[in-house]
Design a protein around this motif. Structure first.
Motif, PDB file in Angstrom:
ATOM      1  N   ASN A  10       0.821  -1.213   0.000  1.00 45.78           N
ATOM      2  CA  ASN A  10       0.000   0.000   0.000  1.00 45.78           C
ATOM      3  C   ASN A  10       0.853   1.261   0.000  1.00 45.78           C
ATOM      4  N   ARG A  11       2.034   1.154   0.605  1.00 41.41           N
ATOM      5  CA  ARG A  11       2.993   2.256   0.587  1.00 41.41           C
ATOM      6  C   ARG A  11       4.349   1.737   0.138  1.00 41.41           C
ATOM      7  N   ALA A  12       5.084   2.591  -0.543  1.00 41.20           N
ATOM      8  CA  ALA A  12       6.452   2.257  -0.944  1.00 41.20           C
ATOM      9  C   ALA A  12       7.402   3.154  -0.157  1.00 41.20           C
ATOM     10  N   GLU A  36      27.816  11.440   8.683  1.00 37.03           N
ATOM     11  CA  GLU A  36      26.450  10.916   8.687  1.00 37.03           C
ATOM     12  C   GLU A  36      25.810  11.127   7.322  1.00 37.03           C
ATOM     13  N   TYR A  37      25.095  10.103   6.866  1.00 38.13           N
ATOM     14  CA  TYR A  37      24.361  10.203   5.600  1.00 38.13           C
ATOM     15  C   TYR A  37      23.005   9.531   5.778  1.00 38.13           C
ATOM     16  N   GLU A  38      21.949  10.212   5.324  1.00 32.10           N
ATOM     17  CA  GLU A  38      20.602   9.659   5.447  1.00 32.10           C
ATOM     18  C   GLU A  38      19.801   9.966   4.195  1.00 32.10           C
ATOM     19  N   GLN A  39      19.136   8.937   3.691  1.00 29.76           N
ATOM     20  CA  GLN A  39      18.312   9.038   2.486  1.00 29.76           C
ATOM     21  C   GLN A  39      16.991   8.323   2.779  1.00 29.76           C
ATOM     22  N   ARG A  40      15.862   9.001   2.526  1.00 28.50           N
ATOM     23  CA  ARG A  40      14.574   8.380   2.798  1.00 28.50           C
ATOM     24  C   ARG A  40      13.552   8.819   1.750  1.00 28.50           C
ATOM     25  N   LYS A  41      12.740   7.833   1.281  1.00 31.28           N
ATOM     26  CA  LYS A  41      11.659   8.106   0.341  1.00 31.28           C
ATOM     27  C   LYS A  41      10.369   7.474   0.844  1.00 31.28           C
ATOM     28  N   ASN A  42       9.263   8.162   0.601  1.00 32.56           N
ATOM     29  CA  ASN A  42       7.948   7.685   0.987  1.00 32.56           C
ATOM     30  C   ASN A  42       6.996   7.875  -0.185  1.00 32.56           C
ATOM     31  N   ASN A  43       6.566   6.737  -0.800  1.00 35.94           N
ATOM     32  CA  ASN A  43       5.705   6.782  -1.986  1.00 35.94           C
ATOM     33  C   ASN A  43       6.296   7.650  -3.097  1.00 35.94           C
TER      34      ASN A  43
END
Length: 211
Positions: A10-12, A36-43
């Motif tokens: 339902n969500r990616a 520090e490294y941060e990568q985030r995706k939502n839908n």
């Protein structure tokens, strides 16, 4: 430290976090580095895209007094920061210096530069650099570390950045060089480019010590 998390349905969602921290401690000085490294995706929408790195050197010329140098670089696409740079130097003072507990304060001056990836004008100004580091060793080799930094602009004291980081280190097994750190970090920017002034990430890290 490495964190990877994903979900399909339902969500990616996808999250990638990488953290590197190294320190070298002698009888009267300490050198530390972090990245520090941060990568985030939502839908498909980018919700986090941040890279930060910094180094600190601190040396004590007497039992209670010393000096320090530090610099940090950061870029954060979500917060609209193309580049943020903070460099500072000043004096350190040991209020507590025991094997079980230490408390060190810092006071100095620095230079803070922030370039935004929008039409907002860049900021560059001298600043105060105030800090506090507290460590405490509990039984069974469990360590706690608290760090505070407060960097207000000389030109406008209402324009400041406050960072707090508390971590708890727990050994993994008897006589093991590996430790698990669990902590929380609060970063407050009084005049941010984004909507929110406060970011609060929670983290866990696997640490290897050569001490």
């Amino acid at each position: 430290g490495l964190a990877v998390w994903g979900k399909q349905g339902n969500r990616a969602e996808f999250t990638l976090g990488v953290e590197v921290e190294a320190g070298l401690k002698g009888p009267n000085d300490t050198c530390a580095y972090f990245e520090e490294y941060e990568q985030r995706k939502n839908n498909g929408d980018q919700t986090e895209d941040r890279l930060a790195a910094g180094t600190t050197y601190e040396s004590f010329f007497s039992e209670d007094h010393g000096w320090y140098l530090r610099t940090e670089l950061e870029t954060d696409a979500i917060d609209g920061i193309d580049l943020r740079s903070t460099s500072a130097a000043g004096f350190s003072h040991r209020l507590i210096n025991r094997e079980q507990q230490t408390l060190v304060t810092r006071s100095g001056v620095g230079y803070r530069y922030t370039a935004y990836d929008s039409d907002q004008a860049s900021e560059a100004a001298p600043a105060l650099d105030l800090g506090l580091t507290h460590t405490y060793r509990f039984k069974h080799g469990i360590d706690m570390e608290n760090k505070f930094t407060f960097v207000p602009s000389f030109e406008d004291f209402s324009n400041y950045r406050l960072v707090h980081d508390t971590g708890l280190d727990m050994p993994l097994g008897t006589d093991s060089h590996f430790m698990l750190r669990i902590g929380v970090k609060n970063e407050y920017v009084s005049q941010p480019a984004a909507a929110e002034k406060l970011d609060t990430p929670y983290y866990s890290r696997l640490i290897y010590s050569w001490d």
